[in-house]
Design a protein around this motif. Structure first.
Motif, short mmCIF file in Angstrom:
data_model
loop_
_atom_site.label_atom_id
_atom_site.label_comp_id
_atom_site.label_asym_id
_atom_site.label_seq_id
_atom_site.Cartn_x
_atom_site.Cartn_y
_atom_site.Cartn_z
N TRP A 161 0.83 -1.20 0.00
CA TRP A 161 0.00 0.00 0.00
C TRP A 161 0.87 1.25 0.00
CZ3 TRP A 161 -0.46 4.19 3.25
CH2 TRP A 161 -1.57 5.03 3.02
N ARG A 162 1.89 1.29 0.87
CA ARG A 162 2.74 2.47 0.93
C ARG A 162 3.58 2.60 -0.34
NH1 ARG A 162 5.07 6.52 3.49
NH2 ARG A 162 7.35 6.70 3.40
N THR A 185 2.76 1.86 -3.33
CA THR A 185 1.93 2.45 -4.37
C THR A 185 1.94 3.97 -4.27
OG1 THR A 185 0.49 0.52 -4.48
CG2 THR A 185 -0.41 2.59 -5.32
#
Length: 204
Positions: A95-96, A98
């Motif tokens: 997630w980070r 991205t």
């Protein structure tokens, strides 16, 4: 004469005497120079922030500037993404990553927002994301020392910095596929044949 932006960008650097991006002027042409020559101008998040600030500054000075040349300090255009930056991504969450990579690419690809023509002056190796930045410019010219390659496949990652979009537009789908799938690095006459820098005009 350097534009006032150069002083501001200098403050973004981790060292006072080596800002990651420089802006110079020659008449009505602005020169936007990646300036990490000791690492072959490898691209970091800090350089991306400085680059985006420079683009904003130049966009507001188009009454003075007719074109922008993007090039590298020293013997390289850019060796691509900084290896430590990429290693850090392997330790981070999906997630980070991205968010971090989207921001990273957007900073450099902001060159597309300039309202004046942009020229990539490829003075040496332009590899990976470095070639992506050159491809994002309107026109490319290259020195005999230039080498160009899309080497993401060797790192096991997709071709970033817009390469999978811009490269087929420049060289055609077949050549682009070959370069992206093999990581081939081309230079000199072969790069000219592949139209990475377009052929010079007759008599040019």
């Amino acid at each position: 004469r350097r534009l006032s932006a150069n002083r501001h960008i200098r403050r973004l650097s981790t060292t006072v005497d080596q800002p990651p991006v420089l802006i110079e002027t020659a008449g009505r042409v602005a020169i936007l120079r990646l300036s990490r020559p000791s690492s072959l101008n490898a691209m970091t998040a800090e350089m991306g922030d400085a680059f985006a600030e420079a683009i904003t500054e130049l966009s507001g000075r188009c009454d003075e500037i007719g074109a922008v040349v993007v090039t590298g300090a020293g013997k390289a255009f850019s060796a691509g993404g900084d290896l430590q930056f990429l290693r850090d991504r392997a330790e981070d969450s999906a997630w980070r990553n991205t968010a971090v990579m989207r921001r990273f690419y957007e900073r450099f690809l902001s060159v597309r927002k300039l309202p004046v023509p942009t020229v990539a002056a490829i003075n040496g190796p332009a590899i990976g994301a470095g070639l992506g930045l050159a491809l994002a410019c309107d026109v490319r010219v290259a020195s005999p020392a230039a080498k160009m390659g899309v080497t993401f496949v060797g790192l096991g990652i997709h071709p970033g910095m817009g390469t999978s979009h811009f490269l087929p537009l420049a060289v055609g789908e077949q050549v682009a596929a070959r370069m992206m799938l093999t990581g081939e690095v081309v230079g000199g006459e072969q790069a000219l044949r592949e139209r990475l820098p377009p052929p010079p005009p007759p008599g040019g």
